[in-house]
Design an enzyme around this catalytic site. Structure first.
Site, PDB file in Angstrom:
ATOM      1  N   SER A   1      -6.189  -4.633   1.853  1.00 50.75           N
ATOM      2  CA  SER A   1      -5.228  -4.291   2.898  1.00 50.75           C
ATOM      3  C   SER A   1      -5.711  -4.748   4.275  1.00 50.75           C
ATOM      4  CB  SER A   1      -5.012  -2.776   2.945  1.00 50.75           C
ATOM      5  OG  SER A   1      -4.782  -2.281   1.650  1.00 50.75           O
TER       6      SER A   1
HETATM    7  N1  SAH Z   1      -7.484  -0.208  -1.551  1.00 49.32           N
HETATM    8  C1  SAH Z   1      -7.743  -1.600  -1.903  1.00 49.32           C
HETATM    9  C2  SAH Z   1      -6.507  -2.458  -1.912  1.00 49.32           C
HETATM   10  C3  SAH Z   1      -5.567  -2.048  -2.970  1.00 49.32           C
HETATM   11  S1  SAH Z   1      -4.480  -3.289  -3.616  1.00 49.32           S
HETATM   12  C4  SAH Z   1      -8.811  -2.190  -1.014  1.00 49.32           C
HETATM   13  O1  SAH Z   1      -9.357  -1.488  -0.151  1.00 49.32           O
HETATM   14  O2  SAH Z   1      -9.138  -3.366  -1.217  1.00 49.32           O
HETATM   15  C5  SAH Z   1      -3.685  -2.256  -4.799  1.00 49.32           C
HETATM   16  C6  SAH Z   1      -4.500  -1.986  -6.037  1.00 49.32           C
HETATM   17  O3  SAH Z   1      -3.791  -1.025  -6.800  1.00 49.32           O
HETATM   18  C7  SAH Z   1      -4.647  -3.209  -6.925  1.00 49.32           C
HETATM   19  O4  SAH Z   1      -6.005  -3.500  -7.122  1.00 49.32           O
HETATM   20  C8  SAH Z   1      -3.962  -2.812  -8.220  1.00 49.32           C
HETATM   21  O5  SAH Z   1      -4.599  -3.293  -9.394  1.00 49.32           O
HETATM   22  C9  SAH Z   1      -4.032  -1.302  -8.154  1.00 49.32           C
HETATM   23  N2  SAH Z   1      -3.055  -0.588  -8.976  1.00 49.32           N
HETATM   24  C10 SAH Z   1      -1.728  -0.835  -9.121  1.00 49.32           C
HETATM   25  N3  SAH Z   1      -1.173   0.043  -9.980  1.00 49.32           N
HETATM   26  C11 SAH Z   1      -2.180   0.880 -10.381  1.00 49.32           C
HETATM   27  C12 SAH Z   1      -2.243   1.994 -11.265  1.00 49.32           C
HETATM   28  N4  SAH Z   1      -1.191   2.454 -11.935  1.00 49.32           N
HETATM   29  N5  SAH Z   1      -3.444   2.606 -11.427  1.00 49.32           N
HETATM   30  C13 SAH Z   1      -4.552   2.163 -10.790  1.00 49.32           C
HETATM   31  N6  SAH Z   1      -4.544   1.118  -9.944  1.00 49.32           N
HETATM   32  C14 SAH Z   1      -3.371   0.479  -9.742  1.00 49.32           C
END
Ligand code: SAH
Length: 223
Positions: free
Chosen positions: A71
Site C-alpha cells: 500500500s
Molecule cells: N498490508 C500489505 C498489503 C496488502 S495487499 C502490505 O503492507 O504490504 C492485500 C493482501 O491481501 C494480498 O497480499 C492478498 O493476497 C491478501 N488477501 C486477499 N484476500 C485474502 C484473504 N481472504 N485472506 C488473507 N489474505 C488475503
C-alpha cells in the site's frame, strides 16, 4: 539479504530522503507521533524487492509478488492512525502482502498476527520479520476472511484488502471496545475506508475516506 537502493547513497542523501518521506506523510494527514516514529524506523525499501525498489520512498502503492501490492505509505499511516493502537493490544492484520504494515504495527502493539492467502508472501514477510528482530509478529497462511479463531479475540483488526461487507467472523473476533479498520465496497476501483467500533450494544460504523485496495478473495492462493 535484500539489497536496497541505500548502497548508492551518502548518509546526507539518506537523511534527506527520510525527511522527505516523513514530510509527505505529515502533509497527507499522518500526524500521530507514535505512527510517524514507527514509519521512520521501519525501512519500506526492505519490503519492495523488485525493479520498483528505488521508488520505495515515494507515496505510491507498488507491485509485490503474487500480483499483489504494497500500500501507499500515507494510506498505511492513516489506517494505522485510525486504528489507535495501544501498547498492550493484540492486533490482527488480514492481508500480510509484503509485511510492511505488520512491521509498523509491531512497533505499536504488544502482539501482531498477520495472515495472507499466499504461502509465498507469508514466507517472505516472516523472513523479514526475523531479519529485523520483530519478535512480536507472527504470520500465518490462511483465508483471513474467517479471522484467526485460535488467537481471537483481538483489540484491533486491520484489513488491507477490500471486502463487500465487513466479514462477520472478524466482527465476532473483535473485543468489546475494539476497533476494526476495513476498506468496504462493491467496486474494484474505489472503496470506502470504514472504522468499526464494537460497543456494549453492537457496532458503530464511521466512513473515513475513499481508498483503493486489491479485493479480499476467499480460499487459499496458488503460490
Ligand atoms: N498490508 C500489505 C498489503 C496488502 S495487499 C502490505 O503492507 O504490504 C492485500 C493482501 O491481501 C494480498 O497480499 C492478498 O493476497 C491478501 N488477501 C486477499 N484476500 C485474502 C484473504 N481472504 N485472506 C488473507 N489474505 C488475503
Amino acid at each position: 539479504m535484500t539489497e536496497g537502493p541505500e548502497e548508492h547513497l551518502t548518509s546526507e542523501e539518506l537523511a534527506e530522503r527520510k525527511m522527505r518521506f516523513l514530510f509527505s506523510l505529515r502533509s497527507r494527514g499522518v500526524t500521530d507521533t507514535r505512527v510517524l516514529t514507527a514509519m521512520e524506523k521501519i525501512d519500506r525499501g526492505l519490503f519492495v524487492r523488485n525493479v520498483f525498489a528505488d521508488r520505495a520512498y515515494e507515496d505510491m502503492p507498488l507491485p509485490i509478488a503474487c500480483g499483489q501490492t504494497i500500500s501507499q505509505p500515507s494510506v498505511v499511516g492513516l489506517m494505522t492512525q485510525a486504528l489507535a493502537v495501544n501498547p498492550r493490544d493484540t492486533v490482527l492484520e488480514v492481508g500480510t502482502g509484503s509485511g510492511y504494515q505488520a512491521a509498523i504495527l509491531s512497533q505499536l502493539a504488544r502482539r501482531v498476527y498477520t495472515v495472507d492467502r499466499y504461502r509465498r508472501l507469508v514466507r517472505e514477510a516472516s523472513e523479514l520479520f526475523r531479519q529485523l528482530d520483530l519478535a512480536n509478529v507472527t504470520a500465518f497462511t490462511a483465508d483471513g476472511s474467517h479471522g484467526l479463531p485460535d488467537q481471537a479475540p483481538f483489540d484491533r483488526i486491520i484489513v488491507t484488502a477490500a471486502a463487500e461487507d465487513p466479514p462477520g467472523p472478524l466482527l465476532e473476533q473483535l473485543k468489546p471496545g475494539g476497533i476494526m479498520v476495513v476498506p468496504v465496497g462493491q467496486s474494484d476501483a474505489v472503496q470506502a475506508l470504514i472504522k468499526v467500533t464494537r460497543t456494549s450494544r453492537g457496532f458503530d460504523y464511521e466512513e473515513l475516506r475513499p481508498v483503493r485496495f486489491v479485493p479480499l478473495v476467499e480460499g487459499m492462493g496458488s503460490e
